[in-house]
Design a protein around this motif. Structure first.
Motif, PDB file in Angstrom:
ATOM      1  N   TYR A  50       0.794  -1.210   0.000  1.00 26.24           N
ATOM      2  CA  TYR A  50       0.000   0.000   0.000  1.00 26.24           C
ATOM      3  C   TYR A  50       0.834   1.270   0.000  1.00 26.24           C
ATOM      4  O   TYR A  50       0.352   2.341  -0.265  1.00 26.24           O
ATOM      5  CB  TYR A  50      -0.884   0.043   1.233  1.00 26.24           C
ATOM      6  CG  TYR A  50      -2.289  -0.307   0.933  1.00 26.24           C
ATOM      7  CD1 TYR A  50      -3.036   0.515   0.094  1.00 26.24           C
ATOM      8  CD2 TYR A  50      -2.875  -1.443   1.444  1.00 26.24           C
ATOM      9  CE1 TYR A  50      -4.332   0.208  -0.201  1.00 26.24           C
ATOM     10  CE2 TYR A  50      -4.169  -1.755   1.149  1.00 26.24           C
ATOM     11  CZ  TYR A  50      -4.902  -0.930   0.327  1.00 26.24           C
ATOM     12  OH  TYR A  50      -6.181  -1.234   0.041  1.00 26.24           O
ATOM     13  N   GLU A  76      -4.997  -6.066   1.606  1.00 26.77           N
ATOM     14  CA  GLU A  76      -4.578  -5.003   0.695  1.00 26.77           C
ATOM     15  C   GLU A  76      -5.409  -5.013  -0.582  1.00 26.77           C
ATOM     16  O   GLU A  76      -5.438  -4.047  -1.327  1.00 26.77           O
ATOM     17  CB  GLU A  76      -3.083  -5.138   0.389  1.00 26.77           C
ATOM     18  CG  GLU A  76      -2.665  -6.289  -0.517  1.00 26.77           C
ATOM     19  CD  GLU A  76      -2.699  -7.683   0.127  1.00 26.77           C
ATOM     20  OE1 GLU A  76      -3.006  -7.783   1.336  1.00 26.77           O
ATOM     21  OE2 GLU A  76      -2.450  -8.674  -0.590  1.00 26.77           O
ATOM     22  N   GLY A 103     -11.142  -3.277  -0.359  1.00 23.84           N
ATOM     23  CA  GLY A 103     -11.420  -1.934   0.152  1.00 23.84           C
ATOM     24  C   GLY A 103     -12.030  -1.951   1.539  1.00 23.84           C
ATOM     25  O   GLY A 103     -11.769  -1.060   2.350  1.00 23.84           O
ATOM     26  N   THR A 104     -12.818  -2.988   1.853  1.00 24.34           N
ATOM     27  CA  THR A 104     -13.486  -3.047   3.155  1.00 24.34           C
ATOM     28  C   THR A 104     -12.493  -3.273   4.296  1.00 24.34           C
ATOM     29  O   THR A 104     -12.849  -3.092   5.459  1.00 24.34           O
ATOM     30  CB  THR A 104     -14.517  -4.199   3.196  1.00 24.34           C
ATOM     31  OG1 THR A 104     -13.848  -5.407   2.803  1.00 24.34           O
ATOM     32  CG2 THR A 104     -15.674  -3.942   2.253  1.00 24.34           C
ATOM     33  N   ARG A 137      -9.708  -1.658   4.669  1.00 23.19           N
ATOM     34  CA  ARG A 137      -8.835  -0.504   4.679  1.00 23.19           C
ATOM     35  C   ARG A 137      -8.411  -0.052   6.082  1.00 23.19           C
ATOM     36  O   ARG A 137      -7.248   0.271   6.315  1.00 23.19           O
ATOM     37  CB  ARG A 137      -9.595   0.623   4.004  1.00 23.19           C
ATOM     38  CG  ARG A 137      -8.732   1.685   3.594  1.00 23.19           C
ATOM     39  CD  ARG A 137      -9.164   2.249   2.260  1.00 23.19           C
ATOM     40  NE  ARG A 137      -8.065   3.065   1.882  1.00 23.19           N
ATOM     41  CZ  ARG A 137      -7.041   2.610   1.207  1.00 23.19           C
ATOM     42  NH1 ARG A 137      -7.039   1.385   0.773  1.00 23.19           N
ATOM     43  NH2 ARG A 137      -6.032   3.383   0.946  1.00 23.19           N
ATOM     44  N   ASP A 138      -9.364  -0.020   6.992  1.00 28.27           N
ATOM     45  CA  ASP A 138      -9.060   0.482   8.338  1.00 28.27           C
ATOM     46  C   ASP A 138      -7.954  -0.345   8.990  1.00 28.27           C
ATOM     47  O   ASP A 138      -7.067   0.200   9.636  1.00 28.27           O
ATOM     48  CB  ASP A 138     -10.309   0.429   9.232  1.00 28.27           C
ATOM     49  CG  ASP A 138     -11.322   1.482   8.830  1.00 28.27           C
ATOM     50  OD1 ASP A 138     -10.951   2.371   8.028  1.00 28.27           O
ATOM     51  OD2 ASP A 138     -12.475   1.407   9.288  1.00 28.27           O
ATOM     52  N   VAL A 167      -5.759  -2.193   7.473  1.00 30.99           N
ATOM     53  CA  VAL A 167      -4.496  -2.006   6.742  1.00 30.99           C
ATOM     54  C   VAL A 167      -3.795  -0.737   7.239  1.00 30.99           C
ATOM     55  O   VAL A 167      -2.576  -0.722   7.435  1.00 30.99           O
ATOM     56  CB  VAL A 167      -4.718  -1.946   5.218  1.00 30.99           C
ATOM     57  CG1 VAL A 167      -3.444  -1.538   4.500  1.00 30.99           C
ATOM     58  CG2 VAL A 167      -5.199  -3.289   4.686  1.00 30.99           C
ATOM     59  N   VAL A 168      -4.583   0.303   7.482  1.00 29.73           N
ATOM     60  CA  VAL A 168      -4.000   1.542   8.019  1.00 29.73           C
ATOM     61  C   VAL A 168      -3.354   1.270   9.383  1.00 29.73           C
ATOM     62  O   VAL A 168      -2.211   1.655   9.627  1.00 29.73           O
ATOM     63  CB  VAL A 168      -5.075   2.650   8.147  1.00 29.73           C
ATOM     64  CG1 VAL A 168      -4.545   3.843   8.938  1.00 29.73           C
ATOM     65  CG2 VAL A 168      -5.554   3.093   6.769  1.00 29.73           C
ATOM     66  N   ARG A 218      -3.566   7.192   6.790  1.00 30.28           N
ATOM     67  CA  ARG A 218      -4.654   6.832   5.876  1.00 30.28           C
ATOM     68  C   ARG A 218      -4.571   7.653   4.584  1.00 30.28           C
ATOM     69  O   ARG A 218      -4.758   7.122   3.488  1.00 30.28           O
ATOM     70  CB  ARG A 218      -6.006   7.068   6.549  1.00 30.28           C
ATOM     71  CG  ARG A 218      -7.196   6.810   5.630  1.00 30.28           C
ATOM     72  CD  ARG A 218      -8.490   7.136   6.333  1.00 30.28           C
ATOM     73  NE  ARG A 218      -8.588   6.354   7.550  1.00 30.28           N
ATOM     74  CZ  ARG A 218      -9.094   5.117   7.586  1.00 30.28           C
ATOM     75  NH1 ARG A 218      -9.582   4.578   6.494  1.00 30.28           N
ATOM     76  NH2 ARG A 218      -9.121   4.452   8.700  1.00 30.28           N
ATOM     77  N   PRO A 237      -5.047   5.517  -2.204  1.00 27.57           N
ATOM     78  CA  PRO A 237      -6.490   5.425  -2.061  1.00 27.57           C
ATOM     79  C   PRO A 237      -7.035   4.111  -2.650  1.00 27.57           C
ATOM     80  O   PRO A 237      -6.390   3.492  -3.477  1.00 27.57           O
ATOM     81  CB  PRO A 237      -7.016   6.621  -2.864  1.00 27.57           C
ATOM     82  CG  PRO A 237      -5.877   7.074  -3.701  1.00 27.57           C
ATOM     83  CD  PRO A 237      -4.628   6.646  -3.019  1.00 27.57           C
ATOM     84  N   ALA A 238      -8.217   3.712  -2.169  1.00 19.35           N
ATOM     85  CA  ALA A 238      -8.760   2.404  -2.532  1.00 19.35           C
ATOM     86  C   ALA A 238      -8.830   2.216  -4.044  1.00 19.35           C
ATOM     87  O   ALA A 238      -8.625   1.124  -4.559  1.00 19.35           O
ATOM     88  CB  ALA A 238     -10.138   2.224  -1.910  1.00 19.35           C
TER      89      ALA A 238
END
Ligand SMILES: *[C@@H]1O[C@H](CO)[C@@H](O)[C@H](O)[C@H]1NC(C)=O
Length: 321
Positions: A37, A186, A189-190, A192-193, A195-196, A261, A266-267
């Motif tokens: 990412y 990665e 998209g769901t 994402r949190d 992954v951050v 983030r 971005p996704a």
């Protein structure tokens, strides 16, 4: 560093009834998943994985340079789908997307079968935990507190949290779709949190919950012995400016969760396209924005590995077999 850890874990595996090498390797990889990412500054392994898929990239790493080049030539013919003698940006992007998809699907299949041999609709957390971390039940308090035990405890905690994020209907069991998100956050998209969070934790070496400039640079660049800041390559200097000018948007000297983030792509960011552009840029000797087979073979170590270029890694991998 990860290689060292992996070797250490593989060696101790003999004594402690630890997970099989395949699983250990995945746990270690896990630690670096989030790297996909960030980091515009490609390391070689990243390029090889993107171009070949991780499994194939490993095979190439073991090959002598001549064989590696020969196989690369065959791949180039495949990528040039309209057979006009050039690999275009679009052809390269399609190829990268294809290899990534293939790798992820095979990887999810493999793990799904391993944890769910009867192919039921769900895998429960308890099943997964027993399969992967069950060996920890046999570790003593002391073992759990030493380095290795600490590493496993952290991996378990991280997996547990990731599992909860992946569990879309919150019944603590994952169907195949959710399990794919768990294994490859990665790519979803769901996820994402989480992954951050994992990205932040990976870089935040002093564990104060935020990323300092030194941690940010340290994540992408390791200076040589005795090298000072002035000797750093230009891209590292530019990253220092990026950090001060953009990444740390509230100018408090650190990147917090929100700033991380904003930083990681971005996704909707097209990784395959970015990677294709990077490879064309690096290999396009005559700057006509497409690649001939000769240009690609000239830069073969950009696209694929071989024993000659990745000797250390090839050595480390012997533990796996
Ligand atoms: C798994 O569950 C989610 C919703 O909870 C659903 O969208 C998805 O299609 C399911 N996947 C499979 C393979 O059944």
């Amino acid at each position: 560093m990860l290689t060292t850890l992996f070797v250490a874990l593989a060696v101790t595996a003999v004594f402690a009834g630890v997970p099989n090498p395949e699983e250990t390797k995945r746990l270690m990889d896990h630690l670096s998943d989030a790297e996909h990412y960030r980091n515009e500054h490609h390391n070689k392994q990243f390029d090889h994985d993107a171009f070949l898929g991780e499994d194939q990239a490993k095979t190439f790493d073991q090959l002598p340079p001549e064989e590696s080049k020969r196989r690369l030539g065959i791949i180039v013919d495949k990528i040039d789908s309209d057979q006009d003698g050039f690999v275009s940006l679009v052809e390269l992007k399609d190829w990268i997307r294809y290899t990534q998809k293939r790798y992820i699907e095979e990887d999810v299949d493999r793990h799904w079968q391993q944890h769910n041999p009867n192919n039921e609709e769900f895998i429960t957390w308890e099943t997964y935990r027993k399969n992967v971390y069950g060996f920890m039940n046999d570790m003593t308090e002391n073992e759990l507190r030493n380095n290795e035990g600490f590493t496993y405890s952290n991996l378990l905690k991280r997996d547990r949290r990731r599992w909860v994020y992946a569990d879309s209907d919150k019944d603590d069991a994952l169907n195949r779709t959710d399990f794919a998100g768990f294994l490859h956050p990665e790519d979803h998209g769901t996820m994402r949190d989480v992954v951050v969070l994992e990205t932040l934790e990976d870089i935040d070496k002093d564990k104060d919950g935020k990323v300092s400039l030194e941690e940010y640079i340290g994540d992408m660049y390791k200076p040589e012995e005795g090298e000072s800041e002035e000797d750093e390559p230009d891209w590292v200097k530019q990253e220092r400016e990026q950090f001060a000018g953009y990444r740390d948007s509230d100018k408090d000297g650190f990147m917090d969760e929100h700033e991380v983030r904003d930083w990681i792509a971005p996704a909707e960011f097209d990784h395959a396209e970015a990677e294709a552009r990077h490879l064309v840029f690096e290999a396009d000797a005559d700057a006509d924005e497409k690649l001939t087979k000769a240009e690609i073979l000239d830069k073969y170590d950009l696209f694929v590995g071989s024993q000659a270029t990745d000797f250390g890694e090839a050595l480390a991998r012997h533990d796996e077999f």
